[in-house]
Design a protein around this motif. Structure first.
Motif, PDB file in Angstrom:
ATOM      1  N   GLY A 299       0.621  -1.150  -0.024  1.00  0.00           N
ATOM      2  CA  GLY A 299      -0.061   0.103  -0.146  1.00  0.00           C
ATOM      3  C   GLY A 299       0.878   1.207  -0.203  1.00  0.00           C
ATOM      4  O   GLY A 299       2.053   1.142   0.116  1.00  0.00           O
ATOM      5  N   ALA A 300       0.171   2.406   0.084  1.00  0.00           N
ATOM      6  CA  ALA A 300       0.841   3.634  -0.215  1.00  0.00           C
ATOM      7  C   ALA A 300       1.817   4.055   1.094  1.00  0.00           C
ATOM      8  O   ALA A 300       2.672   4.637   0.918  1.00  0.00           O
ATOM      9  CB  ALA A 300      -0.304   4.687  -0.442  1.00  0.00           C
ATOM     10  N   GLU A 301       1.475   3.557   2.171  1.00  0.00           N
ATOM     11  CA  GLU A 301       2.183   4.243   3.266  1.00  0.00           C
ATOM     12  C   GLU A 301       3.261   2.900   3.730  1.00  0.00           C
ATOM     13  O   GLU A 301       3.985   3.205   4.873  1.00  0.00           O
ATOM     14  CB  GLU A 301       1.270   4.511   4.535  1.00  0.00           C
ATOM     15  N   GLN A 302       3.112   1.847   2.994  1.00  0.00           N
ATOM     16  CA  GLN A 302       4.117   0.742   3.435  1.00  0.00           C
ATOM     17  C   GLN A 302       5.582   0.999   2.678  1.00  0.00           C
ATOM     18  O   GLN A 302       5.585   1.317   1.683  1.00  0.00           O
ATOM     19  CB  GLN A 302       3.322  -0.597   2.886  1.00  0.00           C
ATOM     20  N   THR A 303       6.563   0.746   3.631  1.00  0.00           N
ATOM     21  CA  THR A 303       7.977   0.614   2.853  1.00  0.00           C
ATOM     22  C   THR A 303       7.814  -0.556   2.088  1.00  0.00           C
ATOM     23  O   THR A 303       7.828  -1.631   2.506  1.00  0.00           O
ATOM     24  CB  THR A 303       9.071   0.716   3.875  1.00  0.00           C
ATOM     25  N   LEU A 304       8.293  -0.381   0.635  1.00  0.00           N
ATOM     26  CA  LEU A 304       8.243  -1.419  -0.309  1.00  0.00           C
ATOM     27  C   LEU A 304       9.368  -2.396  -0.079  1.00  0.00           C
ATOM     28  O   LEU A 304      10.546  -2.196  -0.166  1.00  0.00           O
ATOM     29  CB  LEU A 304       8.319  -0.838  -1.730  1.00  0.00           C
ATOM     30  N   GLU A 305       8.765  -3.800   0.056  1.00  0.00           N
ATOM     31  CA  GLU A 305       9.956  -4.697   0.010  1.00  0.00           C
ATOM     32  C   GLU A 305       9.768  -5.795  -0.938  1.00  0.00           C
ATOM     33  O   GLU A 305       8.464  -6.289  -0.848  1.00  0.00           O
ATOM     34  CB  GLU A 305       9.742  -5.625   1.702  1.00  0.00           C
ATOM     35  N   VAL A 306      10.374  -6.082  -1.857  1.00  0.00           N
ATOM     36  CA  VAL A 306      10.210  -7.026  -2.661  1.00  0.00           C
ATOM     37  C   VAL A 306      11.196  -7.939  -2.745  1.00  0.00           C
ATOM     38  O   VAL A 306      12.247  -8.188  -2.491  1.00  0.00           O
ATOM     39  CB  VAL A 306      10.684  -6.115  -4.307  1.00  0.00           C
ATOM     40  N   GLU A 307      10.644  -9.262  -2.935  1.00  0.00           N
ATOM     41  CA  GLU A 307      11.285 -10.538  -3.136  1.00  0.00           C
ATOM     42  C   GLU A 307      10.894 -11.322  -4.443  1.00  0.00           C
ATOM     43  O   GLU A 307      10.021 -10.914  -5.104  1.00  0.00           O
ATOM     44  CB  GLU A 307      10.536 -11.331  -1.874  1.00  0.00           C
TER      45      GLU A 307
ATOM     46  N   MET B  23       0.913  11.150  -8.809  1.00  0.00           N
ATOM     47  CA  MET B  23       1.069  12.158 -10.103  1.00  0.00           C
ATOM     48  C   MET B  23      -0.230  13.058 -10.008  1.00  0.00           C
ATOM     49  O   MET B  23      -1.222  12.964  -9.616  1.00  0.00           O
ATOM     50  CB  MET B  23       0.630  11.166 -11.395  1.00  0.00           C
ATOM     51  N   GLN B  24       0.557  14.201 -10.096  1.00  0.00           N
ATOM     52  CA  GLN B  24      -0.337  15.464 -10.074  1.00  0.00           C
ATOM     53  C   GLN B  24       0.038  16.639 -10.991  1.00  0.00           C
ATOM     54  O   GLN B  24       1.099  16.531 -11.857  1.00  0.00           O
ATOM     55  CB  GLN B  24      -0.115  16.076  -8.676  1.00  0.00           C
TER      56      GLN B  24
ATOM     57  N   LEU C 130      -3.428  10.675  -9.419  1.00  0.00           N
ATOM     58  CA  LEU C 130      -3.102   9.496  -8.738  1.00  0.00           C
ATOM     59  C   LEU C 130      -2.436   9.608  -7.301  1.00  0.00           C
ATOM     60  O   LEU C 130      -1.302  10.521  -7.162  1.00  0.00           O
ATOM     61  CB  LEU C 130      -2.070   8.475  -9.442  1.00  0.00           C
ATOM     62  N   HIS C 131      -2.864   9.330  -6.229  1.00  0.00           N
ATOM     63  CA  HIS C 131      -2.366   9.464  -4.912  1.00  0.00           C
ATOM     64  C   HIS C 131      -1.372   8.261  -4.716  1.00  0.00           C
ATOM     65  O   HIS C 131      -1.217   7.520  -5.540  1.00  0.00           O
ATOM     66  CB  HIS C 131      -3.498   9.476  -3.715  1.00  0.00           C
ATOM     67  N   GLU C 132      -0.604   8.475  -3.761  1.00  0.00           N
ATOM     68  CA  GLU C 132       0.721   7.815  -3.647  1.00  0.00           C
ATOM     69  C   GLU C 132       0.070   6.153  -3.318  1.00  0.00           C
ATOM     70  O   GLU C 132      -0.640   5.782  -2.632  1.00  0.00           O
ATOM     71  CB  GLU C 132       1.457   8.040  -2.451  1.00  0.00           C
TER      72      GLU C 132
END
Length: 296
Positions: free
Chosen positions: A3-11, A23-24, A60-62
């Protein structure tokens, strides 16, 4: 699911990663009240320097997404919800105002908006269109027959484009765009063109592309098509990510939402949307906590 407020962790090995992208735009408006509200608190010098009334529009919001290889992601929502904006960010046509988008290869947008030259024949436009997409002459020659078969123009392929009906031109655009075999495929309403016979041919070609591609993004107002072709669906509304999950469940919730809106039951519609978004945010919190606990 991120989600938007989550620190992205990719596996693993994802095809596309959308990392807290937003985007604005600054757009011209004739609404003096909106301008006054936005300018409240802005210095006099800055207000004096503006020649036109403009406001900020958040298309588009974060939000963040991770799309794995083999996934078919459907994107649904009302007009103005940010669907096409998200597709443009993923395809690289635009850069997000904040955040970033990463892809394992160049995403290819499949649509019906390719610019063709009306004074040239369909055959010449096929050649130019394919060359513009990076094909070699040998590849163009090898693909030509299948393009003509898909668009169904037959001998008309050698006539000037300006003699085509709008349906014929749309079918040719689709056939040209569908002639490539990308790893990351983006489809923005490309299936909603042409007659029933062409629809069957285009759907068959889409099935082939979906099987060959690493991942597929599909924007369509045909919810039945989304359920049929996607392994996962996200629902956007006013630029916010509302739901992300099983196609049937997500589409049904969206149908309930729009059904209440159509009947004028705005309070019920908003409740459905807010509950879906709250459920998504709770899932993100639980997923994030589980991820942290599982670390060595």
């Amino acid at each position: 699911m991120v989600g938007a407020e989550q620190t992205l962790e990719v596996e693993g090995h994802p095809c596309v990663v959308v990392d807290r992208a937003a985007m604005q735009y600054r757009v011209v408006t004739s609404d003096s009240a909106a301008v006054a509200l936005e300018r409240k608190g802005t210095s006099f010098a800055r207000r004096l320097g503006r020649r036109r009334n403009t406001v900020t529009v958040r298309a588009l919001h974060e939000l963040s997404l991770v799309v794995e290889r083999g996934e078919s992601l459907g994107i649904i929502g009302r007009n103005g919800s940010g669907k096409s904006t998200l597709m443009r960010l993923i395809s690289g046509q635009e850069r997000p105002t904040t955040g970033a988008v990463f892809a394992s290869s160049t995403p290819i947008m499949l649509g019906v908006n390719a610019a063709l030259m009306p004074d040239l024949s369909g055959h010449q436009n096929v050649v130019l269109g394919c060359l513009a997409m990076g094909m070699s002459w040998e590849q163009v020659n090898a693909k030509f027959s299948s393009i003509v078969e898909l668009c169904g123009l037959e001998d008309s392929i050698y006539l000037p484009m300006k003699s085509y009906s709008s349906g014929m031109a749309s079918r040719l655009r689709f056939a040209i765009a569908a002639s490539i075999d990308p790893e990351i495929l983006l489809v923005d309403e490309a299936l909603n063109t042409g007659d029933a016979q062409f629809g069957d041919r285009s759907m068959k070609r889409m099935d082939q592309l979906r099987e060959q591609a690493g991942c597929v993004f599909l924007v369509s107002h045909s919810l039945d098509t989304v359920i049929k072709m996607c392994s996962r669906v996200i629902w956007l509304d006013k630029g916010h990510l509302i739901m992300d999950g099983d196609p049937t469940e997500t589409v049904q919730t969206y149908r309930d939402f729009t059904g209440h809106l159509a009947k004028g039951n705005n309070i019920s519609a908003v409740r459905i949307r807010d509950e879906a978004r709250a459920s998504l945010q709770m899932t993100e919190v639980l997923t994030r906590g589980k991820s942290r606990r599982s670390r060595p």
